[in-house]
Write a protein that holds these residues in place. Structure first.
Motif: not given
Length: 210
Positions: A46-49, A55-59, A67-72
């Motif tokens: 949800k955070a990635i979306v 237009g925000c960089e997510l860490v 993170a790897v699994e979700q494509g972060a």
């Protein structure tokens, strides 16, 4: 060197992201604590979306596998998490890496992982959690800046009044938790942070525009 936005809020869940991202945050860390694995994966997705929409960089803090699994695109690891992580897998997934440091020994361990940024803290005393380290202070921040060639994040006890001092001392970005999440008006605090860090925005040198 990676260019980081100078304002780096750290938020505990996507409810906070939904609330504050529309104000113009461009760099944010999702720090989830003590949640089931399924919830962690859902929150990261949800955070990635949300961050993509604004237009925000997510860490992502700690949960590098999810993170790897979700494509972060970015993870932050403490020293214990770094020691246990598969840094090669993180790099193979083309995920950027930030690492916490508190001592010279930890700095050496962090730099061995070739991070995109190093975080130093606590710069000032903090009430967020018990810290075994004394406040690092601005001179130590400047010393870290001289020792590294990646981006530098200051964290710990930072307020709107102290942030310009940390940025002037060499930080590329200032990470903020308590000053926002404990505020009676978090939206107003975020607006103030965005405004006060404006002179350093889009810079990676830790120096304001002159």
């Amino acid at each position: 060197m990676l260019s980081l936005d100078p304002f780096y809020p750290i938020l505990p869940d996507t409810g906070w992201l939904t609330r504050l991202l529309p104000l113009g945050i461009k760099l944010v860390q999702l720090r989830i604590k003590e949640k089931p694995a399924t919830v962690v994966g859902e929150e990261i997705a949800k955070a990635i979306v949300l961050c993509r929409a604004h237009g925000c960089e997510l860490v992502i803090n700690d949960y590098w596998r999810e993170a790897v699994e979700q494509g972060a695109r970015f993870v932050h690891l403490g020293q214990e998490d770094l020691a246990a992580a598969d840094v090669s897998a993180i790099r193979a997934a083309r995920i950027r890496l930030g690492v916490s440091t508190h001592t010279f020994e930890e700095l050496d361990a962090a730099l061995a992982a070739r991070p995109d940024y190093v975080a130093l803290g606590p710069i000032y005393a903090t009430s967020l959690k018990a810290m075994p380290w004394a406040p690092q202070g601005l001179p130590r921040l400047a010393e870290w800046r001289a020792r590294i060639d990646c981006a530098l994040v200051a964290i710990g006890g930072l307020t709107a009044e102290r942030a310009p001092l940390a940025l002037a001392a060499g930080a590329d970005s200032v990470a903020v938790i308590t000053d926002i999440v404990t505020s009676q008006d978090p939206e107003e605090r975020v607006r103030r942070w965005i405004a006060l860090t404006a002179p350093w925005r889009h810079l990676s040198t830790g120096s304001p525009q002159g």
